[in-house]
Scaffold this motif. Structure first.
Motif, PDB file in Angstrom:
ATOM      1  N   ASP A   7      44.714  62.176 139.669  1.00  0.00           N
ATOM      2  CA  ASP A   7      44.586  62.666 141.061  1.00  0.00           C
ATOM      3  C   ASP A   7      45.382  61.829 142.063  1.00  0.00           C
ATOM      4  N   ARG A  45      45.299  58.559 142.855  1.00  0.00           N
ATOM      5  CA  ARG A  45      44.747  57.381 143.541  1.00  0.00           C
ATOM      6  C   ARG A  45      45.550  56.139 143.166  1.00  0.00           C
ATOM      7  N   VAL A  46      46.005  56.082 141.922  1.00  0.00           N
ATOM      8  CA  VAL A  46      46.961  55.052 141.505  1.00  0.00           C
ATOM      9  C   VAL A  46      48.069  55.752 140.726  1.00  0.00           C
ATOM     10  N   ASN A  47      49.239  55.110 140.663  1.00  0.00           N
ATOM     11  CA  ASN A  47      50.378  55.736 139.984  1.00  0.00           C
ATOM     12  C   ASN A  47      50.802  54.996 138.717  1.00  0.00           C
ATOM     13  N   ARG A  71      41.855  58.653 137.818  1.00  0.00           N
ATOM     14  CA  ARG A  71      42.478  57.953 138.951  1.00  0.00           C
ATOM     15  C   ARG A  71      43.989  58.150 138.971  1.00  0.00           C
ATOM     16  N   ASN A 115      37.354  57.767 133.875  1.00  0.00           N
ATOM     17  CA  ASN A 115      37.609  57.396 135.268  1.00  0.00           C
ATOM     18  C   ASN A 115      39.032  56.873 135.448  1.00  0.00           C
TER      19      ASN A 115
END
Length: 414
Positions: free
Chosen positions: A292, A294-296, A289, A285
């Motif tokens: 994709d 959602r966080v960098n 994240r 997960n």
């Protein structure tokens, strides 16, 4: 072109679909030797197509010699980490999608029941971490005697992680194999060479010299830090810069990973985190994240230094310096992949200067020192000079020196 290697059209078609048009330097070296059935000892930088270099000959072997009866896997790929195993399996699935080759994955950190199908039905190619696989061998749930091709990916890292005894047991159990291949980003150190001599039979040694297009261009520098608080202030400042689009932050301990994750959240820098004791679903997960978007930012221990394959990582930041120079190289290899540019920044306290000296000697270059104006360090760097290489004296120079010493001793005795 890949057609020159006599690969089946099913594999060529899959490569076209993936977008692999031209073989990389390591693939050009490995494919003819591996497909001729030779044992291979190969080294290539990360991000230069090493995985396909061993998957393609493995898949071709399975197509050339079709299975005559149901059974256990005939190809075994051993990897040091769960993340790397999953990524190798993902690429194996893509390469063999037009064939009937069945791929399976066995790793620790997941429920034993999830491997039931692999252990009870026919699987052709298995990608596994050593510890969990040996458990199944010891419990007589897995028979390694059917393995024909044994591949070690990142073998030096497996040895560094303490898997030597486990791997040697698996090697002994797969004594009927016809071919073995050992791959790594680096093949330095007596341990790897000794291991290679024990498990490989008259191997060809292949070391890729990547083209300029394949080579990673990684800009490296360091910031001096007075203490942990100053180091975190530097980290937060860097992560807020516009050019940092996707970053991996490395720490040495899981406690530090958890500390940084909480502190970054407080600075409104959302991040995912990754460390060795996390259950596999949570690890997956965290990586997803970041993948994709959602966080960098991913904060991780060295469990992610090998095998972490996330596209377009712009920056690697060493919040803690690694204990060994080769681990530094593996960490920064997460950026600048497949010819893209990348940046590696190290945050360095006074006690880190010894390891900085080792890294600079390993790289044969000095890491530039940079300063953020509003976060200037109060203490000056404890400079540790680079060791000058010893120059071997010629026979004539040795003779002249001996003559000089003889003259001096003769004068003293007068």
């Amino acid at each position: 072109m890949f057609a020159q290697f006599d690969l089946d059209h099913e594999l060529i078609g899959a490569l076209d679909d993936i977008g692999f048009k031209k073989p990389t330097s390591i693939q050009e070296l490995v494919l003819p030797e591996a497909m001729a059935g030779k044992d291979v000892l190969a080294s290539a930088p990360t991000g230069t197509g090493k995985t396909a270099a061993f998957l393609l000959p493995a898949a071709q072997h399975l197509l050339d010699y079709p299975r005559t009866k149901p059974g256990f896997p005939r190809v075994l790929v051993l990897t040091p980490t769960r993340e790397l195993a999953l990524q190798v399996a993902e690429q194996a699935e893509l390469i063999t999608k037009n064939t009937n080759i069945k791929t399976g994955v066995i790793t620790g950190g997941v429920n034993y029941g999830s491997h039931k199908e692999i252990l009870t039905s026919t699987t052709d190619m298995l990608i596994a971490t050593p510890g969990r696989l040996l458990e199944y061998i010891d419990n007589e749930q897995f028979d390694a005697r059917e393995i024909e091709l044994l591949i070690f990916d990142e073998a030096d890292r497996m040895l560094d992680m303490g898997f030597a005894d486990t791997i040697n047991r698996i090697v002994d159990e797969s004594a009927n194999r016809k071919q073995s291949m050992l791959f790594s980003a680096t093949l330095e150190g007596a341990g790897v060479i000794k291991f290679a001599k024990e498990v490989l039979n008259e191997p060809v040694y292949l070391e890729a010299n990547p083209s300029r297009k394949e080579k990673a261009k990684i800009h490296q520098w360091l910031h001096l830090a007075d203490n942990k608080a100053h180091k975190f202030a530097l980290l937060a400042n860097i992560l807020k810069q516009e050019e940092v689009t996707r970053a991996v932050v490395f720490a040495n301990k899981r406690e530090t990973v958890q500390f940084l994750s909480g502190k970054l959240f407080g600075e409104e820098i959302p991040c995912a985190w990754l460390e060795g004791n996390m259950p596999q679903d949570k690890r997956n997960n965290s990586v997803d994240r970041v993948r994709d978007g959602r966080v960098n930012v991913l904060v991780a221990t060295d469990v992610a230094a090998r095998g972490l394959d996330i596209d377009d990582i712009s920056h690697v930041i060493n919040f803690d310096m690694p204990r060994k120079a080769d681990i530094y190289l593996h960490r920064i290899g997460r950026t600048g992949r497949a010819g893209n540019k990348g940046t590696a920044i190290s945050l360095v306290e006074a006690h880190d200067m010894l390891v900085i000296g080792k890294i600079e000697r390993y790289l044969k270059e000095r890491l530039p020192r940079r300063v953020i104006d509003e976060l200037r360090p109060q203490h000056k760097e404890a400079r540790i000079p680079l060791k000058k290489p010893k120059v071997k004296k010629s026979a004539a120079q040795k003779k002249a020196k001996a003559k000089k010493i003889k003259k001096k001793s003769a004068k003293k005795t007068k």
